[in-house]
Scaffold this active site. Sequence first.
Site, short mmCIF file in Angstrom:
data_model
loop_
_atom_site.label_atom_id
_atom_site.label_comp_id
_atom_site.label_asym_id
_atom_site.label_seq_id
_atom_site.Cartn_x
_atom_site.Cartn_y
_atom_site.Cartn_z
N THR A 139 0.93 -1.29 0.08
CA THR A 139 0.16 -0.06 -0.03
C THR A 139 0.90 1.19 -0.08
O THR A 139 1.75 1.46 0.78
CB THR A 139 -0.97 0.02 1.12
OG1 THR A 139 -1.78 -1.37 1.22
CG2 THR A 139 -1.75 1.25 1.11
N GLU A 252 -4.50 -13.54 -0.58
CA GLU A 252 -4.64 -12.59 0.41
C GLU A 252 -6.21 -12.41 0.52
O GLU A 252 -6.83 -12.57 1.47
CB GLU A 252 -3.97 -11.48 0.27
CG GLU A 252 -4.02 -10.61 1.72
CD GLU A 252 -3.57 -9.16 1.49
OE1 GLU A 252 -3.37 -8.76 0.52
OE2 GLU A 252 -3.42 -8.52 2.45
C1 FAD Z 1 -5.96 -3.31 9.46
C2 FAD Z 1 -5.13 -3.07 8.23
C3 FAD Z 1 -4.18 -3.92 8.02
C4 FAD Z 1 -3.46 -3.55 6.62
N1 FAD Z 1 -2.30 -4.09 6.57
C5 FAD Z 1 -1.63 -4.22 5.25
C6 FAD Z 1 -0.42 -4.69 5.06
O1 FAD Z 1 0.17 -5.75 5.70
N2 FAD Z 1 0.23 -4.60 3.89
C7 FAD Z 1 -0.23 -3.77 3.00
O2 FAD Z 1 0.41 -3.42 1.83
N3 FAD Z 1 -1.36 -2.78 3.14
C8 FAD Z 1 -1.92 -3.24 4.24
N4 FAD Z 1 -3.07 -2.26 4.57
C9 FAD Z 1 -3.74 -1.24 3.65
C10 FAD Z 1 -4.83 -1.92 2.93
O3 FAD Z 1 -4.39 -2.83 1.95
C11 FAD Z 1 -5.49 -0.68 2.25
O4 FAD Z 1 -5.87 0.33 3.22
C12 FAD Z 1 -6.45 -1.05 1.42
O5 FAD Z 1 -5.93 -1.76 0.14
C13 FAD Z 1 -7.17 0.33 0.82
O6 FAD Z 1 -6.45 1.29 0.34
P1 FAD Z 1 -6.66 2.72 1.04
O7 FAD Z 1 -6.58 2.62 2.25
O8 FAD Z 1 -5.46 3.49 0.29
O9 FAD Z 1 -7.94 3.33 0.38
P2 FAD Z 1 -8.45 3.84 -0.96
O10 FAD Z 1 -7.90 2.79 -2.06
O11 FAD Z 1 -7.84 5.15 -1.30
O12 FAD Z 1 -10.19 3.83 -0.98
C14 FAD Z 1 -10.74 4.80 -0.43
C15 FAD Z 1 -12.23 4.16 -0.37
O13 FAD Z 1 -12.72 4.22 -1.71
C16 FAD Z 1 -13.11 2.95 -2.14
N5 FAD Z 1 -12.66 2.67 -3.55
C17 FAD Z 1 -11.54 2.56 -4.02
N6 FAD Z 1 -11.42 2.29 -5.36
C18 FAD Z 1 -12.59 1.86 -5.74
C19 FAD Z 1 -13.37 1.51 -6.97
N7 FAD Z 1 -12.62 1.13 -7.80
N8 FAD Z 1 -14.65 1.11 -6.63
C20 FAD Z 1 -15.38 1.35 -5.65
N9 FAD Z 1 -14.86 1.96 -4.56
C21 FAD Z 1 -13.48 2.20 -4.48
C22 FAD Z 1 -12.44 2.11 -1.07
O14 FAD Z 1 -13.45 0.79 -0.91
C23 FAD Z 1 -12.64 2.85 0.12
O15 FAD Z 1 -13.64 2.65 0.75
C24 FAD Z 1 -3.83 -2.52 5.87
C25 FAD Z 1 -5.03 -1.87 5.99
C26 FAD Z 1 -5.62 -1.90 7.30
C27 FAD Z 1 -6.83 -1.14 7.57
#
Ligand code: FAD
Length: 404
Positions: A139, A252
Amino acid sequence: MDFNLQADSREISVFRKEVQEWLQENMRGAEELRWSATWSTRENEEEYGFRRKLARKLGGRGWLFPMFPVEYGGGGLAIDHQLVLESELDRYGISLAAVFYTLARIVAPVILKWGTEEQKRNFLPPMLRGEVSVWQVLTEPQGGSDIATCRTKAIRDGDHYVVNGQKVMVGYHHPPDFLWTLVCTDPSGPRHENLGWLYIPGNSDGITIQPMRLMMGIKNAVFFDNVRVPAFNLVGGENNGWSVANTHLELEHGGEGRVGADPLVERVVEYCRETRVAATPLLEDTSVRDMIADMMIELHVVHLFARRNFWHRYVREPHPYGGAQFRYYQRMVRLRNGERLQQIMGYHALVPDLTVNEVVDFEYVVRSGPGMLHGGGTLDTDRLVFARRVGLGRPTKEKAPETI
Ligand SMILES: Cc1cc2nc3c(=O)[nH]c(=O)nc-3n(C[C@H](O)[C@H](O)[C@H](O)COP(=O)(O)OP(=O)(O)OC[C@H]3O[C@@H](n4cnc5c(N)ncnc54)[C@H](O)[C@@H]3O)c2cc1C
């Protein structure tokens, strides 16, 4: 699909006995510990030390990755042996995957699929023997759902890649031995054809790790500042990171499956039997009983989805939409259960109980529910993948990528 054990039952019962005796010996002292959840801030050094030792002991026998090939440090065993190991360990309140709660359990199969023979011989044995901790580092601050927008650059310089960039929300609170990292290897290349995967030693010069304290525990930001990584550590080949990503994300996002049961309901029932309101046990209240019945039914469905996916994975018949279906449902159930717990026990559901395993601590279930909807890909991602795989909004149904 058949959940019954297939191998010769005598062989399996001998194996079960061996596992039981081994666990009796090697889980001594575990009853003093309170297993904490994956991202916990509660885990103490004693528990961490126990887990790491246990991982090495299980790994030494090939039991940490029971079905992996022996030549890479796995057990070379059948699915039935894995089921026995999982169910016997479950009795101690910890699953095989959580023993050594690193992401090695996802990284190892991806390396098995995409690594060269030399990479497999170098990277897999320490992982399968439970000796190394691995974080998945995908991420980035600009957005996690669309990981193909990766901006962390890895530019080839002789027999190294030089990595610069930033990742967020990754890892745990103990330092990693390796980072499993998506990078952009060709900044001017077309989308999806400009990515690579690096297996980066965690102690490389130029890596800075900064903890992020979240509602549900600890994650980290990782900064790469001119980190030199041997080109040998690029897995899947030049600019082929998107193929590797597909395998990784399929596992995953629910494709990995699981066989352990969720012990939450047992504890809720026990709590409601022992807790009285106006001299009457909570369990006598019909609305409480209704809510517990709903929890039981939904958790049972979660368990069946997880077991089905586990089976599909190990017989090498990828289920087209099983991963997304399981993950979506599981996370919604967890959220609903948090709400039910608050309705059943009121503010008591918001007070941590440090005397029990964190995974069955009501407060942790309530607190972690919302965060779990986001971790490792959001609910929207699950919905998108599900829709594509069943052919909604597309002329053809998307196929599930092959995993191992
Ligand atoms: C507890 C926890 C553990 C994690 N562990 C890891 C880890 O070990 N390694 C790692 O790399 N990452 C990790 N993450 C990160 C996680 O993978 C990301 O938070 C997740 O993929 C979402 O990305 P973002 O937070 O950037 O949200 P964004 O991608 O910015 O999304 C924001 C909102 O928009 C929505 N959205 C985005 N794109 C679309 C679409 N095309 N259609 C509809 N809705 C959409 C999303 O659902 C969300 O509600 C972790 C996150 C959490 C909360």
